[in-house]
Design a protein around this motif. Sequence first.
Motif, PDB file in Angstrom:
ATOM      1  N   GLY A  66       1.257   6.147  -7.343  1.00 46.57           N
ATOM      2  CA  GLY A  66       2.612   6.178  -7.884  1.00 46.57           C
ATOM      3  C   GLY A  66       3.578   5.569  -6.901  1.00 46.57           C
ATOM      4  N   HIS A  67       4.864   5.852  -7.069  1.00 48.09           N
ATOM      5  CA  HIS A  67       5.904   5.241  -6.248  1.00 48.09           C
ATOM      6  C   HIS A  67       6.744   6.266  -5.498  1.00 48.09           C
ATOM      7  CE1 HIS A  67       4.682   1.657  -8.200  1.00 48.09           C
ATOM      8  NE2 HIS A  67       5.160   1.993  -9.373  1.00 48.09           N
ATOM      9  N   GLU A  68       6.203   7.422  -5.299  1.00 44.21           N
ATOM     10  CA  GLU A  68       6.902   8.403  -4.473  1.00 44.21           C
ATOM     11  C   GLU A  68       6.475   8.247  -3.026  1.00 44.21           C
ATOM     12  OE1 GLU A  68       9.241  10.301  -5.653  1.00 44.21           O
ATOM     13  OE2 GLU A  68       8.900   9.748  -7.761  1.00 44.21           O
ATOM     14  N   ARG A  69       7.307   8.780  -2.147  1.00 46.17           N
ATOM     15  CA  ARG A  69       6.994   8.663  -0.727  1.00 46.17           C
ATOM     16  C   ARG A  69       5.613   9.230  -0.410  1.00 46.17           C
ATOM     17  NH1 ARG A  69      10.694  11.217   4.176  1.00 46.17           N
ATOM     18  NH2 ARG A  69       9.297  10.651   5.865  1.00 46.17           N
ATOM     19  N   TYR A  70       5.270  10.352  -1.017  1.00 44.90           N
ATOM     20  CA  TYR A  70       4.003  11.011  -0.726  1.00 44.90           C
ATOM     21  C   TYR A  70       2.806  10.308  -1.342  1.00 44.90           C
ATOM     22  CZ  TYR A  70       5.413  13.107  -5.190  1.00 44.90           C
ATOM     23  OH  TYR A  70       5.865  13.307  -6.463  1.00 44.90           O
ATOM     24  N   ASP A  71       3.042   9.257  -2.114  1.00 43.73           N
ATOM     25  CA  ASP A  71       1.940   8.495  -2.711  1.00 43.73           C
ATOM     26  C   ASP A  71       1.375   7.451  -1.760  1.00 43.73           C
ATOM     27  OD1 ASP A  71       3.649   8.527  -5.868  1.00 43.73           O
ATOM     28  OD2 ASP A  71       1.964   9.773  -5.206  1.00 43.73           O
ATOM     29  N   TYR A  72       2.000   7.297  -0.592  1.00 41.72           N
ATOM     30  CA  TYR A  72       1.571   6.293   0.361  1.00 41.72           C
ATOM     31  C   TYR A  72       1.047   6.948   1.632  1.00 41.72           C
ATOM     32  CZ  TYR A  72       3.504   2.621  -2.538  1.00 41.72           C
ATOM     33  OH  TYR A  72       3.736   1.750  -3.578  1.00 41.72           O
ATOM     34  N   ASP A  73       0.010   6.355   2.197  1.00 40.77           N
ATOM     35  CA  ASP A  73      -0.664   6.928   3.361  1.00 40.77           C
ATOM     36  C   ASP A  73      -0.242   6.314   4.689  1.00 40.77           C
ATOM     37  OD1 ASP A  73      -3.759   7.163   1.494  1.00 40.77           O
ATOM     38  OD2 ASP A  73      -2.164   8.637   1.741  1.00 40.77           O
ATOM     39  N   TYR A  74       0.124   5.055   4.681  1.00 37.81           N
ATOM     40  CA  TYR A  74       0.417   4.344   5.926  1.00 37.81           C
ATOM     41  C   TYR A  74       1.854   3.830   5.896  1.00 37.81           C
ATOM     42  CZ  TYR A  74      -4.656   4.387   5.944  1.00 37.81           C
ATOM     43  OH  TYR A  74      -5.969   4.788   5.892  1.00 37.81           O
ATOM     44  N   TRP A  75       2.521   3.933   7.056  1.00 39.36           N
ATOM     45  CA  TRP A  75       3.936   3.565   7.142  1.00 39.36           C
ATOM     46  C   TRP A  75       4.214   2.792   8.419  1.00 39.36           C
ATOM     47  CZ3 TRP A  75       7.539   4.715   3.400  1.00 39.36           C
ATOM     48  CH2 TRP A  75       7.113   5.578   2.382  1.00 39.36           C
ATOM     49  N   GLY A  76       5.144   1.840   8.308  1.00 41.28           N
ATOM     50  CA  GLY A  76       5.650   1.188   9.493  1.00 41.28           C
ATOM     51  C   GLY A  76       6.794   1.981  10.090  1.00 41.28           C
ATOM     52  N   GLN A  77       7.362   1.441  11.163  1.00 48.60           N
ATOM     53  CA  GLN A  77       8.453   2.125  11.859  1.00 48.60           C
ATOM     54  C   GLN A  77       9.816   1.800  11.278  1.00 48.60           C
ATOM     55  OE1 GLN A  77       8.055   4.510  14.353  1.00 48.60           O
ATOM     56  NE2 GLN A  77       5.990   4.328  13.508  1.00 48.60           N
ATOM     57  N   ALA A  92       0.208  -6.352   8.753  1.00 43.10           N
ATOM     58  CA  ALA A  92      -0.794  -5.283   8.743  1.00 43.10           C
ATOM     59  C   ALA A  92      -1.906  -5.578   9.737  1.00 43.10           C
ATOM     60  CB  ALA A  92      -1.382  -5.121   7.349  1.00 43.10           C
ATOM     61  N   SER A  93      -2.438  -4.529  10.329  1.00 43.17           N
ATOM     62  CA  SER A  93      -3.614  -4.642  11.185  1.00 43.17           C
ATOM     63  C   SER A  93      -4.485  -3.420  10.960  1.00 43.17           C
ATOM     64  CB  SER A  93      -3.215  -4.744  12.661  1.00 43.17           C
ATOM     65  OG  SER A  93      -2.498  -3.602  13.070  1.00 43.17           O
ATOM     66  N   GLY A  94      -5.759  -3.565  11.276  1.00 41.24           N
ATOM     67  CA  GLY A  94      -6.694  -2.469  11.080  1.00 41.24           C
ATOM     68  C   GLY A  94      -7.311  -2.449   9.697  1.00 41.24           C
ATOM     69  N   SER A  95      -6.675  -3.099   8.747  1.00 37.71           N
ATOM     70  CA  SER A  95      -7.198  -3.243   7.401  1.00 37.71           C
ATOM     71  C   SER A  95      -6.446  -4.387   6.722  1.00 37.71           C
ATOM     72  CB  SER A  95      -7.037  -1.945   6.609  1.00 37.71           C
ATOM     73  OG  SER A  95      -7.772  -2.024   5.396  1.00 37.71           O
ATOM     74  N   GLN A 101      -8.017   2.977   9.560  1.00 41.33           N
ATOM     75  CA  GLN A 101      -6.630   3.225   9.862  1.00 41.33           C
ATOM     76  C   GLN A 101      -5.851   1.908   9.801  1.00 41.33           C
ATOM     77  OE1 GLN A 101      -5.608   6.280  10.373  1.00 41.33           O
ATOM     78  NE2 GLN A 101      -3.463   5.917  10.876  1.00 41.33           N
ATOM     79  N   MET A 102      -4.760   1.925   9.085  1.00 43.15           N
ATOM     80  CA  MET A 102      -3.962   0.723   8.897  1.00 43.15           C
ATOM     81  C   MET A 102      -2.661   0.863   9.682  1.00 43.15           C
ATOM     82  SD  MET A 102      -2.945  -0.959   5.253  1.00 43.15           S
ATOM     83  CE  MET A 102      -2.874  -2.730   5.034  1.00 43.15           C
ATOM     84  N   HIS A 103      -2.302  -0.179  10.411  1.00 44.60           N
ATOM     85  CA  HIS A 103      -1.065  -0.180  11.175  1.00 44.60           C
ATOM     86  C   HIS A 103      -0.133  -1.225  10.583  1.00 44.60           C
ATOM     87  CE1 HIS A 103       1.516   0.534  14.604  1.00 44.60           C
ATOM     88  NE2 HIS A 103       1.592  -0.763  14.815  1.00 44.60           N
ATOM     89  N   LEU A 104       1.140  -0.849  10.375  1.00 41.79           N
ATOM     90  CA  LEU A 104       2.116  -1.735   9.737  1.00 41.79           C
ATOM     91  C   LEU A 104       3.311  -1.946  10.652  1.00 41.79           C
ATOM     92  CD1 LEU A 104       2.092  -0.028   6.211  1.00 41.79           C
ATOM     93  CD2 LEU A 104       0.802  -2.057   6.917  1.00 41.79           C
ATOM     94  N   THR A 105       3.765  -3.181  10.745  1.00 41.21           N
ATOM     95  CA  THR A 105       4.931  -3.516  11.571  1.00 41.21           C
ATOM     96  C   THR A 105       5.884  -4.379  10.777  1.00 41.21           C
ATOM     97  OG1 THR A 105       3.551  -3.467  13.566  1.00 41.21           O
ATOM     98  CG2 THR A 105       5.723  -4.506  13.735  1.00 41.21           C
ATOM     99  N   GLU A 106       7.115  -3.897  10.614  1.00 40.98           N
ATOM    100  CA  GLU A 106       8.130  -4.633   9.860  1.00 40.98           C
ATOM    101  C   GLU A 106       8.986  -5.489  10.793  1.00 40.98           C
ATOM    102  OE1 GLU A 106       8.021  -0.374   8.076  1.00 40.98           O
ATOM    103  OE2 GLU A 106       8.032  -1.332  10.049  1.00 40.98           O
ATOM    104  N   SER A 107       9.520  -6.551  10.227  1.00 40.12           N
ATOM    105  CA  SER A 107      10.491  -7.387  10.933  1.00 40.12           C
ATOM    106  C   SER A 107      11.363  -8.085   9.908  1.00 40.12           C
ATOM    107  CB  SER A 107       9.780  -8.417  11.826  1.00 40.12           C
ATOM    108  OG  SER A 107       9.024  -9.312  11.038  1.00 40.12           O
ATOM    109  N   GLY A 108      12.434  -8.705  10.385  1.00 37.25           N
ATOM    110  CA  GLY A 108      13.282  -9.490   9.500  1.00 37.25           C
ATOM    111  C   GLY A 108      14.608  -8.848   9.143  1.00 37.25           C
TER     112      GLY A 108
END
Length: 123
Positions: free
Chosen positions: A104-115, A24-27, A1-8
């Motif tokens: 690909g580059h669609e939203r559903y092509d990605y598994d992990y998301w930040g807030q 990124a954390s967890g991977s 499981q990958m956890h993502l945190t955005e900033s900036g």
Amino acid sequence: QMHLTESGGGLVQAGGSLRLTCVASGSTVSTHNMGWFRHAPGEAREFVAAIRRFTDARYYADSVRGRFTIDRDDIRNTARLQMNNLKPEDTAVYFCAAVEEYRGHERYDYDYWGQGTQVTVSS
């Protein structure tokens, strides 16, 4: 499981710059394809940029090509989005995303998301 945190994110005048960071954390980012998306009020979440694992191939939406740069720092386990010459239409919540196998580059092509992190560009 990958956890993502955005900033900036933040408020900037048109023509200014911001640099978004995704921790990124967890991977590891080195073993994932990393992407950035944005979601403006009343609009669908849209692809902004991506960087492929192993090859470092980069992809950009037409609206940001030449102004935004995606990068990855394997040592710090982060992905970054450098945004230059910002325009009011770049105002949105920006999300970092990751997927192990490129689809690909669609939203559903990605598994992990930040807030998400808010970017506001004033005219």
